[in-house]
Scaffold this motif. Structure first.
Motif, PDB file in Angstrom:
ATOM      1  N   LEU A   1      -8.607  -2.474  -6.329  1.00 50.70           N
ATOM      2  CA  LEU A   1      -8.537  -1.241  -7.353  1.00 50.70           C
ATOM      3  C   LEU A   1      -7.802  -1.603  -8.490  1.00 50.70           C
ATOM      4  O   LEU A   1      -7.057  -2.698  -8.728  1.00 50.70           O
ATOM      5  CB  LEU A   1      -7.711  -0.253  -6.386  1.00 50.70           C
ATOM      6  CG  LEU A   1      -8.188   0.376  -5.443  1.00 50.70           C
ATOM      7  CD1 LEU A   1      -7.417   1.241  -4.735  1.00 50.70           C
ATOM      8  CD2 LEU A   1      -9.500   1.003  -5.685  1.00 50.70           C
ATOM      9  N   PRO A   2      -8.013  -1.104  -9.764  1.00 53.63           N
ATOM     10  CA  PRO A   2      -7.544  -1.250 -10.992  1.00 53.63           C
ATOM     11  C   PRO A   2      -6.076  -1.097 -11.114  1.00 53.63           C
ATOM     12  O   PRO A   2      -5.328  -0.087 -10.382  1.00 53.63           O
ATOM     13  CB  PRO A   2      -8.111  -0.434 -11.800  1.00 53.63           C
ATOM     14  CG  PRO A   2      -8.943   0.589 -11.102  1.00 53.63           C
ATOM     15  CD  PRO A   2      -8.986   0.274  -9.612  1.00 53.63           C
ATOM     16  N   GLY A   3      -5.354  -1.845 -11.814  1.00 53.48           N
ATOM     17  CA  GLY A   3      -4.004  -1.975 -11.906  1.00 53.48           C
ATOM     18  C   GLY A   3      -3.211  -2.242 -10.770  1.00 53.48           C
ATOM     19  O   GLY A   3      -2.156  -1.846 -10.458  1.00 53.48           O
ATOM     20  N   GLY A   4      -3.833  -2.935  -9.598  1.00 55.68           N
ATOM     21  CA  GLY A   4      -2.923  -3.478  -8.522  1.00 55.68           C
ATOM     22  C   GLY A   4      -2.856  -2.133  -7.646  1.00 55.68           C
ATOM     23  O   GLY A   4      -1.861  -2.389  -6.591  1.00 55.68           O
ATOM     24  N   ASP A   5      -3.631  -1.329  -7.674  1.00 54.20           N
ATOM     25  CA  ASP A   5      -3.151   0.057  -6.809  1.00 54.20           C
ATOM     26  C   ASP A   5      -3.876  -0.190  -5.134  1.00 54.20           C
ATOM     27  O   ASP A   5      -3.234   0.572  -4.355  1.00 54.20           O
ATOM     28  CB  ASP A   5      -4.112   1.154  -7.251  1.00 54.20           C
ATOM     29  CG  ASP A   5      -3.207   1.765  -8.504  1.00 54.20           C
ATOM     30  OD1 ASP A   5      -2.104   1.380  -8.868  1.00 54.20           O
ATOM     31  OD2 ASP A   5      -3.848   2.760  -9.282  1.00 54.20           O
ATOM     32  N   GLY A   6      -4.349  -1.242  -5.175  1.00 53.87           N
ATOM     33  CA  GLY A   6      -4.752  -1.655  -3.806  1.00 53.87           C
ATOM     34  C   GLY A   6      -3.741  -1.555  -2.736  1.00 53.87           C
ATOM     35  O   GLY A   6      -3.804  -0.921  -1.517  1.00 53.87           O
ATOM     36  N   ILE A   7      -2.658  -2.219  -2.993  1.00 50.80           N
ATOM     37  CA  ILE A   7      -1.411  -2.205  -2.045  1.00 50.80           C
ATOM     38  C   ILE A   7      -0.651  -0.907  -2.005  1.00 50.80           C
ATOM     39  O   ILE A   7      -0.101  -0.359  -0.908  1.00 50.80           O
ATOM     40  CB  ILE A   7      -0.471  -3.512  -2.403  1.00 50.80           C
ATOM     41  CG1 ILE A   7      -1.164  -4.715  -2.260  1.00 50.80           C
ATOM     42  CG2 ILE A   7       0.946  -3.268  -1.757  1.00 50.80           C
ATOM     43  CD1 ILE A   7      -0.311  -5.839  -2.620  1.00 50.80           C
ATOM     44  N   LYS A   8      -0.626  -0.243  -3.138  1.00 51.87           N
ATOM     45  CA  LYS A   8      -0.192   1.290  -3.109  1.00 51.87           C
ATOM     46  C   LYS A   8      -0.772   2.232  -2.138  1.00 51.87           C
ATOM     47  O   LYS A   8      -0.276   2.940  -1.362  1.00 51.87           O
ATOM     48  CB  LYS A   8      -0.026   1.869  -4.539  1.00 51.87           C
ATOM     49  CG  LYS A   8       0.706   1.123  -5.533  1.00 51.87           C
ATOM     50  CD  LYS A   8       0.606   1.542  -7.082  1.00 51.87           C
ATOM     51  CE  LYS A   8       1.395   0.685  -7.938  1.00 51.87           C
ATOM     52  NZ  LYS A   8       1.116   1.092  -9.328  1.00 51.87           N
ATOM     53  N   ILE A   9      -2.161   2.221  -2.431  1.00 50.66           N
ATOM     54  CA  ILE A   9      -2.967   2.935  -1.512  1.00 50.66           C
ATOM     55  C   ILE A   9      -2.871   2.726  -0.173  1.00 50.66           C
ATOM     56  O   ILE A   9      -3.042   3.298   0.979  1.00 50.66           O
ATOM     57  CB  ILE A   9      -4.526   2.963  -2.086  1.00 50.66           C
ATOM     58  CG1 ILE A   9      -4.482   3.442  -3.540  1.00 50.66           C
ATOM     59  CG2 ILE A   9      -5.322   3.614  -1.211  1.00 50.66           C
ATOM     60  CD1 ILE A   9      -4.074   4.758  -3.571  1.00 50.66           C
ATOM     61  N   ALA A  10      -2.820   1.159   0.331  1.00 44.04           N
ATOM     62  CA  ALA A  10      -2.730   0.722   1.717  1.00 44.04           C
ATOM     63  C   ALA A  10      -1.252   1.544   2.144  1.00 44.04           C
ATOM     64  O   ALA A  10      -1.233   1.893   3.309  1.00 44.04           O
ATOM     65  CB  ALA A  10      -2.704  -0.770   1.752  1.00 44.04           C
ATOM     66  N   ALA A  11      -0.155   1.416   1.485  1.00 42.74           N
ATOM     67  CA  ALA A  11       1.091   1.927   1.887  1.00 42.74           C
ATOM     68  C   ALA A  11       0.754   3.454   2.061  1.00 42.74           C
ATOM     69  O   ALA A  11       1.526   3.921   2.918  1.00 42.74           O
ATOM     70  CB  ALA A  11       2.105   1.532   0.605  1.00 42.74           C
ATOM     71  N   ALA A  12       0.293   4.157   1.140  1.00 44.37           N
ATOM     72  CA  ALA A  12       0.098   5.430   1.291  1.00 44.37           C
ATOM     73  C   ALA A  12      -0.923   5.733   2.595  1.00 44.37           C
ATOM     74  O   ALA A  12      -0.559   6.952   3.153  1.00 44.37           O
ATOM     75  CB  ALA A  12      -0.594   6.080   0.063  1.00 44.37           C
ATOM     76  N   LEU A  13      -1.769   5.061   2.706  1.00 42.92           N
ATOM     77  CA  LEU A  13      -2.553   5.162   3.922  1.00 42.92           C
ATOM     78  C   LEU A  13      -1.708   5.066   5.244  1.00 42.92           C
ATOM     79  O   LEU A  13      -1.806   5.599   6.240  1.00 42.92           O
ATOM     80  CB  LEU A  13      -3.794   4.416   4.028  1.00 42.92           C
ATOM     81  CG  LEU A  13      -4.899   5.003   2.956  1.00 42.92           C
ATOM     82  CD1 LEU A  13      -6.117   3.903   2.796  1.00 42.92           C
ATOM     83  CD2 LEU A  13      -5.372   6.154   3.368  1.00 42.92           C
ATOM     84  N   LEU A  14      -0.909   4.019   5.234  1.00 43.09           N
ATOM     85  CA  LEU A  14      -0.037   3.596   6.369  1.00 43.09           C
ATOM     86  C   LEU A  14       0.925   4.912   6.723  1.00 43.09           C
ATOM     87  O   LEU A  14       0.848   5.540   7.778  1.00 43.09           O
ATOM     88  CB  LEU A  14       0.890   2.806   6.046  1.00 43.09           C
ATOM     89  CG  LEU A  14       2.196   2.319   6.936  1.00 43.09           C
ATOM     90  CD1 LEU A  14       1.865   2.021   8.358  1.00 43.09           C
ATOM     91  CD2 LEU A  14       3.019   1.194   6.231  1.00 43.09           C
ATOM     92  N   ALA A  15       1.462   5.474   5.656  1.00 41.48           N
ATOM     93  CA  ALA A  15       2.235   6.575   5.711  1.00 41.48           C
ATOM     94  C   ALA A  15       1.350   7.975   6.030  1.00 41.48           C
ATOM     95  O   ALA A  15       2.026   8.491   7.050  1.00 41.48           O
ATOM     96  CB  ALA A  15       3.194   7.112   4.242  1.00 41.48           C
ATOM     97  N   LYS A  16       0.261   8.049   5.548  1.00 42.79           N
ATOM     98  CA  LYS A  16      -0.638   9.248   6.156  1.00 42.79           C
ATOM     99  C   LYS A  16      -0.921   9.218   7.587  1.00 42.79           C
ATOM    100  O   LYS A  16      -1.043  10.130   8.448  1.00 42.79           O
ATOM    101  CB  LYS A  16      -1.835   9.218   5.430  1.00 42.79           C
ATOM    102  CG  LYS A  16      -2.763  10.174   5.751  1.00 42.79           C
ATOM    103  CD  LYS A  16      -4.161  10.299   5.222  1.00 42.79           C
ATOM    104  CE  LYS A  16      -5.291  11.028   6.045  1.00 42.79           C
ATOM    105  NZ  LYS A  16      -5.385  10.717   7.342  1.00 42.79           N
ATOM    106  N   ASN A  17      -1.327   7.735   7.999  1.00 43.08           N
ATOM    107  CA  ASN A  17      -1.413   7.667   9.440  1.00 43.08           C
ATOM    108  C   ASN A  17      -0.416   7.845  10.521  1.00 43.08           C
ATOM    109  O   ASN A  17      -0.418   8.576  11.647  1.00 43.08           O
ATOM    110  CB  ASN A  17      -2.054   6.321   9.720  1.00 43.08           C
ATOM    111  CG  ASN A  17      -3.672   5.999   9.382  1.00 43.08           C
ATOM    112  OD1 ASN A  17      -4.026   7.169   9.085  1.00 43.08           O
ATOM    113  ND2 ASN A  17      -3.460   4.962   8.825  1.00 43.08           N
ATOM    114  N   ILE A  18       1.156   7.982   9.990  1.00 44.43           N
ATOM    115  CA  ILE A  18       2.022   8.221  10.595  1.00 44.43           C
ATOM    116  C   ILE A  18       2.307   9.580  10.625  1.00 44.43           C
ATOM    117  O   ILE A  18       2.807  10.411  11.440  1.00 44.43           O
ATOM    118  CB  ILE A  18       3.312   7.396  10.450  1.00 44.43           C
ATOM    119  CG1 ILE A  18       3.016   5.745  10.676  1.00 44.43           C
ATOM    120  CG2 ILE A  18       4.554   7.705  10.999  1.00 44.43           C
ATOM    121  CD1 ILE A  18       4.003   4.860  10.177  1.00 44.43           C
ATOM    122  N   GLY A  19       2.655  10.151   9.251  1.00 40.31           N
ATOM    123  CA  GLY A  19       3.100  11.682   9.016  1.00 40.31           C
ATOM    124  C   GLY A  19       1.965  12.554   8.339  1.00 40.31           C
ATOM    125  O   GLY A  19       2.465  13.758   8.437  1.00 40.31           O
TER     126      GLY A  19
END
Length: 187
Positions: A106-124
């Motif tokens: 993703l642009p701006g290196g957002d891939g890791i940010k989105i992966a972290a957000a999806l991890l948080a979503k899958n838990i909470g």
């Protein structure tokens, strides 16, 4: 019956937005995709609900011993599932090719940010997704791409899980059979 209402709603939304049937915001031509970042009203509601919902949820939470006892095995199941989700994410990120793919996906290196957000979503849940995206400063296009990927994965995951679960009876049915002497006990 295997799909259920949530998966059907997600599938219809996915299909209708893919064929440009969902209308955009004010000033856009009918039958177009929503503008990037959504409408101003949707953005306002998202910010306001996030700002108000988190404190209101936490105010009513108590962790006294009686509450923890009432949680019983559900709390333990949640903790085990959360630990498994964290371990799986850590294992995936330890792989160099996945980490490099996330950096460039993703642009701006957002891939890791989105992966972290999806991890948080899958838990909470979805509120965690929005909060983590906001805290990490993920771009609106990346946030939308992450939601799209999550919805496509859910459209696969939930019907498959439902199909696998349909092979087994409900716990209430099994308990009723055991109470009636319908179990497989050998004397």
């Amino acid at each position: 019956r295997l799909l259920g209402a949530p998966v059907t709603a997600m599938a219809l939304s996915f299909v209708l937005s893919s064929v440009a049937w969902i209308p955009g915001g004010p000033g856009t031509a009918p039958r177009t995709l929503l503008p990037p970042g959504g409408s101003p009203a949707a953005s306002f509601l998202q910010r306001t609900s996030l700002t108000l919902a988190t404190p209101l949820l936490l105010v009513g939470t108590g962790l006294d011993p009686q509450t923890l006892r009432r949680c019983g095995s559900l709390l333990l199941s949640f903790l085990v599932a959360s630990a498994g989700t964290l371990a799986g994410s850590a294992a995936a990120l330890s792989s160099g090719w996945i980490r490099n793919g996330l950096r460039t996906a993703l642009p701006g290196g957002d891939g890791i940010k989105i992966a972290a957000a999806l991890l948080a979503k899958n838990i909470g849940g979805g509120l965690n997704y929005v909060a983590v995206c906001g805290c990490l400063g993920a771009g609106p296009d990346s946030v939308a791409a992450g939601l799209c990927v999550d919805n496509v994965a859910a459209l696969i995951y939930f019907p498959v899980t439902s199909m696998l679960a349909s092979r087994y009876g409900d716990l209430e049915e099994a308990d009723a059979n055991d109470d009636e002497g319908g179990g497989d006990e050998v004397d």
